[in-house]
Scaffold this motif. Sequence first.
Motif, short mmCIF file in Angstrom:
data_model
loop_
_atom_site.label_atom_id
_atom_site.label_comp_id
_atom_site.label_asym_id
_atom_site.label_seq_id
_atom_site.Cartn_x
_atom_site.Cartn_y
_atom_site.Cartn_z
N THR A 335 62.58 48.17 54.69
CA THR A 335 62.22 47.52 53.43
C THR A 335 60.93 46.72 53.61
O THR A 335 60.47 46.46 54.72
N VAL A 336 60.37 46.31 52.48
CA VAL A 336 59.14 45.52 52.50
C VAL A 336 59.35 44.22 53.27
O VAL A 336 58.52 43.82 54.09
N THR A 337 60.48 43.55 53.02
CA THR A 337 60.75 42.27 53.68
C THR A 337 60.83 42.43 55.19
O THR A 337 60.26 41.64 55.95
N PHE A 338 61.52 43.47 55.63
CA PHE A 338 61.64 43.70 57.07
C PHE A 338 60.27 43.94 57.69
O PHE A 338 59.92 43.36 58.72
N ILE A 650 54.81 38.75 36.32
CA ILE A 650 53.78 39.71 36.70
C ILE A 650 54.42 41.08 36.84
O ILE A 650 55.40 41.24 37.58
N LEU A 651 53.86 42.04 36.13
CA LEU A 651 54.32 43.42 36.21
C LEU A 651 53.34 44.16 37.12
O LEU A 651 52.17 44.34 36.77
N ASP A 652 53.83 44.56 38.28
CA ASP A 652 52.99 45.24 39.27
C ASP A 652 53.14 46.74 39.07
O ASP A 652 54.18 47.33 39.39
N CYS A 653 52.09 47.36 38.52
CA CYS A 653 52.10 48.81 38.27
C CYS A 653 51.31 49.56 39.34
O CYS A 653 50.91 50.71 39.12
N HIS A 654 51.03 48.90 40.45
CA HIS A 654 50.37 49.48 41.62
C HIS A 654 48.87 49.70 41.40
O HIS A 654 48.06 49.22 42.18
N ASN A 655 48.51 50.43 40.34
CA ASN A 655 47.09 50.66 40.04
C ASN A 655 46.50 49.56 39.16
O ASN A 655 45.28 49.47 39.01
N GLU A 656 47.35 48.76 38.57
CA GLU A 656 46.93 47.65 37.74
C GLU A 656 48.10 46.68 37.63
O GLU A 656 49.25 47.07 37.84
N GLU A 681 46.30 38.75 46.36
CA GLU A 681 46.07 38.27 47.73
C GLU A 681 47.36 38.28 48.54
O GLU A 681 47.36 38.60 49.72
N LYS A 682 48.47 37.93 47.89
CA LYS A 682 49.74 37.88 48.61
C LYS A 682 50.25 39.28 48.96
O LYS A 682 50.93 39.46 49.97
N ASP A 683 49.97 40.27 48.10
CA ASP A 683 50.41 41.64 48.32
C ASP A 683 51.90 41.66 48.70
O ASP A 683 52.30 42.07 49.78
N GLY A 688 49.21 47.31 50.22
CA GLY A 688 47.77 47.44 50.35
C GLY A 688 47.04 47.27 49.05
O GLY A 688 46.04 47.96 48.78
N LEU A 689 47.52 46.36 48.19
CA LEU A 689 46.87 46.13 46.90
C LEU A 689 45.43 45.67 47.12
O LEU A 689 45.16 44.76 47.89
N SER A 690 44.51 46.30 46.42
CA SER A 690 43.11 45.91 46.50
C SER A 690 42.88 44.65 45.66
O SER A 690 43.48 44.48 44.60
N LEU A 691 42.01 43.78 46.14
CA LEU A 691 41.65 42.60 45.35
C LEU A 691 40.83 42.98 44.13
O LEU A 691 40.58 42.14 43.27
N GLU A 692 40.45 44.24 44.03
CA GLU A 692 39.70 44.73 42.88
C GLU A 692 40.60 45.45 41.87
O GLU A 692 40.12 46.08 40.94
N THR A 693 41.91 45.35 42.06
CA THR A 693 42.86 45.96 41.12
C THR A 693 42.70 45.34 39.74
O THR A 693 42.61 44.12 39.62
#
Length: 925
Positions: A335-338, A650-656, A681-683, A688-693
């Motif tokens: 998982t992400v947490t692990f 916050i709705l994280d849609c990966h590309n936006e 920044e926290k991702d 691997g979220l870009s800061l330019e998302t």
Amino acid sequence: MSINDKAIDAAFVGAGAKLGLEIWCIEDLQLAPVPKSSHGKFYSGNTYIILNTVLLKNGLPQHDIHYWLGKDAKEADMAMASDKALELDASLGSYAVQYREAQGQETEKFLSYFKPCIIPLNGVFSSELGRSNSETYRVILLTCKGDHVAYVKEVPFSRSSLNHNDVFILDTASKIFLFSGCNSSIQERAKALEVVQYIKDNKHGGSCEVATIEDGKFVGDSDVGEFWSLFGGYAPITQGTLPTIQKPEIQPVKLFWISFQGKLCQVGTDSLKKEMLNSDKCYMLDCDTEIFVWMGRSTSVTERKTSVSTIEGTLYSQGRSTGTHITFLTEGSETVTFRSYFEGWPQKVEQNLYEEGRGKVAAIFKKQGYDVKELPEEDWQPFINCRGILKVWRVNGNEVSIVPVVEQHKLFSGDCYIVQYTYPGNEKDEHLFYAWLGCNSMMEDRDDAIYHMNAMVDSTKGNSVLAQVIGGKEPIQFYAIFQALIVLKGGISARYKRFIQEKAITDETYDEKKTALFRVQGSGPNNMQAVQVDIVSSSLNSSYCYILQSGASVFTWVGTLSSISDQSLLDRMLNLINPTWQPISVREGSEPDAFWDALGGKLEYPGEKDIKGYVEDPYLFVCTITEGDIQVKEIFNFSQDDLTTEDVLILDCHNEIYVWIGQHANVRSKQALSLGMKFLEKDILVEGLSLETPIYVVAEGHEPSFFTRFFEWDSLKACMHGNSFERKLAILKGQMQKMGVSKRSPWKAYDFHSTRTTPDRSRSKSIGSDELRRSVSPAAHISSSKFNAPNSRRFSSPIPIARKLFSGTSPDHSSANNKAFIDPCTKEIKADGSVVSQTCKEPSFSSRKGHDMKLDEAELDDLNTYPYERLKVTSDDPVQGIDVTRREAYLSHEEFQVMFGMTKRAFYELPKWRQNKHKISLNLF
């Protein structure tokens, strides 16, 4: 790990083959399936196995296994539950994640399966009766904690159980009381009302009374007196102490190897690396309040069972809380947490082997000269009307200047722009603002652009959606509202010019006298771009088409992996950049020396097509803002009800990402972009979220359709007044209409089938020297049945399109002066009202030779209208009985605006030769 079929319980045969929940109860050391009608009903004397299966967008199923331990369950049943969970995982290929759930300490993910709550029952499950053998209806007192998930627990029916900090539910045979402690939050009270609704529907058949009691209210309300009489009369309740929020002491994270004999051997602490984990061993990661058990792929079921029993024994011997969360992971299903506890854990990339192989095979055959037809990529779905009004401003320090319409499709990568897009909504105009920040723009210009955009949004009384977009990372919707876009190198801003001068950098700002290379991209004539790239051959890619301008020579270069649609865009973009250019067309592999000379020589360049991976369903997070920082918590299996008006989510849609601001939240839209940046920044998901998302900011009550598509949206709920408790109470009492404001209709898919493209896919965008026409949305080529949101939600009902368009109004806006419709058709009608036949005679314009193009609006309004597809010269189903010299007159006002880029009145005021030129380009002459 291999496993013998005999080691799998027969009850698990076929498990995971269907989506959703499957539940088994351990009864007399045997697995008994729990019928769907009893899902969510758990008995404290039992243990359960719960399997949840969802289908990912890459076509693979994802399984989560939970085993639930009732507080009164037997030790043998609890031991069997963990073993059976491992067996179930093995039967599913050992890719599931397993969670240990203790009654009253369940994970929020588990509780999200059973909204709004689970209420554990006393007694034990009986598969014969399907209910507890000791279940009788009785008055109970429940405490309800939590804001987005509800932890419901039965407490003694006594005044001493009440306190000022929590919310309580008293369930009697005829009435349900909700008592809200004075220190409880509005969100907790609102969530408790959902539990009240659940109890009312499931235990009272939906027909009992509901009363809400406020802590401290003693007189003037008969419900208050009735409530306290059930406790023997009013008396002060225990004052108690307010819960104190203390930062927990951070304990070091420890990694242990679990030996075959069940002993723990410490491997490392804090600075952990993936290389510490071996595939033939099991490990325990102790994170204090949470424990992970990692099981290598080469370990056997027996070894894994030993590890589980070792962990259970360790918790007991160390006196750890029975509610400590334990998660079991097989190698490859971390998982992400692990993963977050390990330094430099590689990004988890899910590849679809079929897609990867298809792309490579296509590339090989195309390189060898074969004509390979690739499978079409997934169509992008437009969720707003793409025929609105576009305005663009260039930001230059404190100066904001409007860009002329004929130039607004050109953006410089060294500058910043503000884009306002106004499109017709269901009842009013909707506004969408973008701050487009060029990839080479100055930070000061970016700050100014956002400042000026916020000022513009304030002028619309905050009813707009705003977004921050970095050049090169634009969402498809941004491209769709421009429809044709040219991104040029360099910039005009004073700061940019000063920067390159101070750094002695060559000014690459585009002008037609310089050599320039453009990459052409897009999905069609309503979504195409030309991006200026470095003038070197390594900028080429076999998957694209390019335009090379070098002095008096212009080349168009066609990559061997480019599609027919890519090539069709080449001429269009060439005409848009400069309609006077006469290009030399070359295909990859047959370039003249002059072509390579202009690029400084031939170098290696990419020869494989980039394959876009699947974008998984979005994640929703609620934000807590403390000391200028944000803490986020995921909301599992989210719905519209999770958008609580007091919160920021916050709705994280990966590309936006979307930052949603509730009306009662203490955050304004000006702060929201900063919150979005901190989230990037926290991702949180370690994706691997870009800061330019791209970041969108959405205010409650003004949610656009491209946001609501991720929810089962109820427009009445979206328009309610009051805090979340008041709204939920209104819904519970059937008074939702009274709490609402003007109704906003939910989004429905646009039906653009009446305005399809011509055979060459051309449209009203006559790209020439006069102007860039607005065109129809890319939805023209998308069947409404393809509008699929996550969780197989479908949106397919057409939105009515306004029927009147006049000069000076934006597209798709109705006129206030609509005339009555005059039907020039003669109908033969049966007695039941059905039409037997219909003969229509269209007005002729042959008598208008004296002023043949000066048609007045009244005459135009009297005409029947037909879709463009039936009016064009090459139509397969042409309209009969019309004046073929005036085909354009039979277009509806809105379709005429789309096709010609102007109103009918403006068209007929043009010289005849100009009219004919437009008509020829559209096959109407």
